[in-house]
Design a protein around this motif. Sequence first.
Motif, PDB file in Angstrom:
ATOM      1  N   ILE A 176       0.845  -1.208   0.000  1.00  0.00           N
ATOM      2  CA  ILE A 176       0.000   0.000   0.000  1.00  0.00           C
ATOM      3  C   ILE A 176       0.871   1.245   0.000  1.00  0.00           C
ATOM      4  CG2 ILE A 176      -1.644   1.333   1.401  1.00  0.00           C
ATOM      5  CD1 ILE A 176      -2.907  -1.370   2.194  1.00  0.00           C
ATOM      6  N   PHE A 177       1.909   1.212   0.825  1.00  0.00           N
ATOM      7  CA  PHE A 177       2.805   2.372   0.874  1.00  0.00           C
ATOM      8  C   PHE A 177       3.493   2.588  -0.471  1.00  0.00           C
ATOM      9  CE2 PHE A 177       7.365   3.464   1.468  1.00  0.00           C
ATOM     10  CZ  PHE A 177       7.194   4.838   1.596  1.00  0.00           C
ATOM     11  N   ARG A 178       3.994   1.524  -1.082  1.00  0.00           N
ATOM     12  CA  ARG A 178       4.692   1.672  -2.373  1.00  0.00           C
ATOM     13  C   ARG A 178       3.753   2.187  -3.459  1.00  0.00           C
ATOM     14  NH1 ARG A 178       6.622  -4.124  -2.356  1.00  0.00           N
ATOM     15  NH2 ARG A 178       6.973  -3.878  -4.576  1.00  0.00           N
ATOM     16  N   ALA A 179       2.526   1.766  -3.419  1.00  0.00           N
ATOM     17  CA  ALA A 179       1.550   2.264  -4.404  1.00  0.00           C
ATOM     18  C   ALA A 179       1.315   3.759  -4.203  1.00  0.00           C
ATOM     19  CB  ALA A 179       0.238   1.498  -4.247  1.00  0.00           C
ATOM     20  N   ARG A 180       1.130   4.158  -2.937  1.00  0.00           N
ATOM     21  CA  ARG A 180       0.904   5.591  -2.664  1.00  0.00           C
ATOM     22  C   ARG A 180       2.117   6.416  -3.067  1.00  0.00           C
ATOM     23  NH1 ARG A 180      -2.061   4.366   2.962  1.00  0.00           N
ATOM     24  NH2 ARG A 180      -4.203   4.565   2.201  1.00  0.00           N
ATOM     25  N   GLU A 181       3.285   5.880  -2.764  1.00  0.00           N
ATOM     26  CA  GLU A 181       4.505   6.630  -3.061  1.00  0.00           C
ATOM     27  C   GLU A 181       4.716   6.743  -4.579  1.00  0.00           C
ATOM     28  OE1 GLU A 181       5.728   8.361  -0.701  1.00  0.00           O
ATOM     29  OE2 GLU A 181       7.197   9.171  -2.092  1.00  0.00           O
TER      30      GLU A 181
ATOM     31  N   GLU B   3      11.645   7.699   4.015  1.00  0.00           N
ATOM     32  CA  GLU B   3      10.744   6.658   3.512  1.00  0.00           C
ATOM     33  C   GLU B   3      10.078   5.925   4.665  1.00  0.00           C
ATOM     34  OE1 GLU B   3      11.521   2.657   1.137  1.00  0.00           O
ATOM     35  OE2 GLU B   3      11.935   4.427  -0.065  1.00  0.00           O
ATOM     36  N   LYS B   4      10.847   5.727   5.732  1.00  0.00           N
ATOM     37  CA  LYS B   4      10.296   5.043   6.903  1.00  0.00           C
ATOM     38  C   LYS B   4       9.132   5.850   7.492  1.00  0.00           C
ATOM     39  CE  LYS B   4      11.657   4.239  11.604  1.00  0.00           C
ATOM     40  NZ  LYS B   4      12.691   4.629  12.552  1.00  0.00           N
ATOM     41  N   TYR B   5       9.320   7.166   7.584  1.00  0.00           N
ATOM     42  CA  TYR B   5       8.254   8.009   8.125  1.00  0.00           C
ATOM     43  C   TYR B   5       7.071   8.069   7.174  1.00  0.00           C
ATOM     44  CZ  TYR B   5      11.087   9.500  12.033  1.00  0.00           C
ATOM     45  OH  TYR B   5      11.811   9.512  13.190  1.00  0.00           O
ATOM     46  N   ALA B   6       7.364   8.096   5.865  1.00  0.00           N
ATOM     47  CA  ALA B   6       6.272   8.119   4.885  1.00  0.00           C
ATOM     48  C   ALA B   6       5.424   6.850   5.011  1.00  0.00           C
ATOM     49  CB  ALA B   6       6.835   8.251   3.480  1.00  0.00           C
ATOM     50  N   GLU B   7       6.085   5.721   5.247  1.00  0.00           N
ATOM     51  CA  GLU B   7       5.336   4.466   5.410  1.00  0.00           C
ATOM     52  C   GLU B   7       4.471   4.526   6.668  1.00  0.00           C
ATOM     53  OE1 GLU B   7       7.668   0.929   5.092  1.00  0.00           O
ATOM     54  OE2 GLU B   7       5.936  -0.380   5.359  1.00  0.00           O
ATOM     55  N   ASP B  27       3.049  14.197  16.455  1.00  0.00           N
ATOM     56  CA  ASP B  27       3.962  15.265  16.895  1.00  0.00           C
ATOM     57  C   ASP B  27       4.882  15.669  15.757  1.00  0.00           C
ATOM     58  OD1 ASP B  27       3.039  15.610  19.461  1.00  0.00           O
ATOM     59  OD2 ASP B  27       4.324  14.047  20.309  1.00  0.00           O
ATOM     60  N   GLY B  28       5.368  14.673  15.026  1.00  0.00           N
ATOM     61  CA  GLY B  28       6.258  14.953  13.895  1.00  0.00           C
ATOM     62  C   GLY B  28       5.554  15.740  12.800  1.00  0.00           C
ATOM     63  N   ILE B  29       4.327  15.339  12.467  1.00  0.00           N
ATOM     64  CA  ILE B  29       3.577  16.017  11.392  1.00  0.00           C
ATOM     65  C   ILE B  29       3.348  17.484  11.754  1.00  0.00           C
ATOM     66  CG2 ILE B  29       1.373  16.078  10.148  1.00  0.00           C
ATOM     67  CD1 ILE B  29       1.227  13.017  10.514  1.00  0.00           C
ATOM     68  N   LYS B  30       3.090  17.725  13.043  1.00  0.00           N
ATOM     69  CA  LYS B  30       2.827  19.107  13.475  1.00  0.00           C
ATOM     70  C   LYS B  30       4.028  20.022  13.238  1.00  0.00           C
ATOM     71  CE  LYS B  30       1.553  19.495  17.678  1.00  0.00           C
ATOM     72  NZ  LYS B  30       1.443  19.055  19.073  1.00  0.00           N
ATOM     73  N   HIS B  31       5.213  19.464  13.389  1.00  0.00           N
ATOM     74  CA  HIS B  31       6.396  20.321  13.382  1.00  0.00           C
ATOM     75  C   HIS B  31       7.256  20.189  12.130  1.00  0.00           C
ATOM     76  CE1 HIS B  31       5.466  19.850  17.792  1.00  0.00           C
ATOM     77  NE2 HIS B  31       5.443  21.158  17.623  1.00  0.00           N
ATOM     78  N   ASP B  32       6.992  19.187  11.313  1.00  0.00           N
ATOM     79  CA  ASP B  32       7.852  18.957  10.147  1.00  0.00           C
ATOM     80  C   ASP B  32       7.039  19.198   8.867  1.00  0.00           C
ATOM     81  OD1 ASP B  32      10.552  16.931   9.437  1.00  0.00           O
ATOM     82  OD2 ASP B  32       9.052  17.391   7.897  1.00  0.00           O
ATOM     83  N   GLU B  33       7.487  20.146   8.084  1.00  0.00           N
ATOM     84  CA  GLU B  33       6.750  20.539   6.874  1.00  0.00           C
ATOM     85  C   GLU B  33       6.688  19.400   5.864  1.00  0.00           C
ATOM     86  OE1 GLU B  33       4.210  22.927   5.071  1.00  0.00           O
ATOM     87  OE2 GLU B  33       5.105  23.330   7.036  1.00  0.00           O
ATOM     88  N   TRP B  34       7.792  18.640   5.758  1.00  0.00           N
ATOM     89  CA  TRP B  34       7.821  17.536   4.792  1.00  0.00           C
ATOM     90  C   TRP B  34       6.778  16.468   5.164  1.00  0.00           C
ATOM     91  CZ3 TRP B  34       8.531  12.290   4.637  1.00  0.00           C
ATOM     92  CH2 TRP B  34       8.784  11.733   3.375  1.00  0.00           C
ATOM     93  N   LYS B  36       4.120  16.956   6.916  1.00  0.00           N
ATOM     94  CA  LYS B  36       2.793  17.541   6.729  1.00  0.00           C
ATOM     95  C   LYS B  36       2.359  17.446   5.260  1.00  0.00           C
ATOM     96  CE  LYS B  36       1.842  21.157   9.324  1.00  0.00           C
ATOM     97  NZ  LYS B  36       1.802  22.545   9.819  1.00  0.00           N
ATOM     98  N   GLN B  37       3.300  17.734   4.377  1.00  0.00           N
ATOM     99  CA  GLN B  37       2.995  17.640   2.936  1.00  0.00           C
ATOM    100  C   GLN B  37       2.673  16.206   2.538  1.00  0.00           C
ATOM    101  OE1 GLN B  37       5.828  19.264   0.199  1.00  0.00           O
ATOM    102  NE2 GLN B  37       5.680  21.327   1.062  1.00  0.00           N
ATOM    103  N   CYS B  38       3.434  15.287   3.106  1.00  0.00           N
ATOM    104  CA  CYS B  38       3.208  13.867   2.817  1.00  0.00           C
ATOM    105  C   CYS B  38       1.792  13.457   3.258  1.00  0.00           C
ATOM    106  CB  CYS B  38       4.270  13.037   3.544  1.00  0.00           C
ATOM    107  SG  CYS B  38       4.227  11.302   3.135  1.00  0.00           S
ATOM    108  N   TRP B  39       1.414  13.867   4.462  1.00  0.00           N
ATOM    109  CA  TRP B  39       0.072  13.588   4.998  1.00  0.00           C
ATOM    110  C   TRP B  39      -1.004  14.164   4.073  1.00  0.00           C
ATOM    111  CZ3 TRP B  39      -2.575  11.063   8.778  1.00  0.00           C
ATOM    112  CH2 TRP B  39      -3.771  11.581   9.245  1.00  0.00           C
TER     113      TRP B  39
END
Lengths: 195, 207
Positions: A176-181, B3-7, B27-34, B36-39
């Motif tokens: 799921i993550f790889r698809a979103r990415e 990538e780990k955080y994005a997952e 907490d990370g999303i609140k303070h990290d712009e990257w 937040k954008q990913c979310w």
Amino acid sequence: MGKSSADLELVERVQRGDKKAFDILVLKYQHKVVKLISRYLHEPNEILDVAQEALIKAYRGLPNFRGESAFYTWLYRIVINTVKNYVVAQGRRPLETETTSLSEGEPLLDEPNLKENATPEHLLLRDEIERTVFEVIEELPEDLRTAITLRELEGLSYEEIAEAMSCPIGTVRSRIFRAREAINTRLKPLLEEER
Amino acid sequence: MTEKYAEKISMLMDDELHNQEAVNLIDGIKHDEWLKQCWERYHLISDALKNNLPSLVKHDLGNRLSAALEAEQTYRLNPHKPHNNVTYLKPVMGLALAASVAVVAFLLAPWESATMAPSLQPQQASQQASIDAPTPQLSGMLASDQLNSPQTVSQPGVQTSPELKVEPVLYDYLVDHNEYTDSAYVQSSMLPYVRIVGYSSNVNENH
């Protein structure tokens, strides 16, 4: 240790005094809220004004939110009431769709008789985003496409997807993550040139 | 690393992240712009897939709202915890209650036995008497209701030693006492002691 409902965690943070947590909720639901209001209003500035008013009402009402319904169900009612009140206050005739009842959480499908008065640039961007997303989905390997489709369109949990695809939950998570990415990577240039 | 955080963000939006990880990531999303954008983008993708994108995709609603919220009051509430968070405690509480009752019953059993010691005497006396001097009439007395009764001590034809005779004025007391102790043991799921005495087997052996 249980899994967390992101919405509930964010709501509780706002209730404890963390205003920034509300921003994260807004980022999550902003498109749904705007889409919902767009069914009643056409002018972009009006849409954004009503969206802002509805979200501030939601913020003010959060102390009374007890988590007995989903956060979006609760928010949906606030948005609908706000936009209806706005239309009445403007002395406008209700649109055709306003006479039909909208059930909570109903998918916001476009209707042919609802012409959104968006600018061609707005429509172009939305169409471009949708086209890109579905293009990438088509290009994805089958396992990734199945996983993201079961999650996003069928609403299955990771456990249910793992059972359906006969693979470990960790594999589902990764697919799921790889698809979103993959979709995100293709969307980046499109969204960044619009900033 | 990113990538780990994005997952993890991908998992958070699916409500598949465990509690503490979710807390840390928010907490990370609140303070990290990257982050937040990913979310925001993952939700944009989700909305696009579900046909939920409005024509007005590009807007500054988030910034407008943040500015407007500055004027709003900050809450200091104790959030309402959802009821389902404690449902798993119900069976545990039930077990704990059952265990407590069992422990209390176990601890009280010796004490109750000690307080009932005098009531054993007539039974033991009659048992001893039946062993010493069995009579044919005794088999007729072996009905369970009679076994529980102190009257067996003084049944006609049964020889008892003089020191084991029970005064008639005590009969009522002994009957009441035996009835009480029987019901008390039954209520605590234990056999009444009089059934363990083995009255009948001794008699049969002597016959």
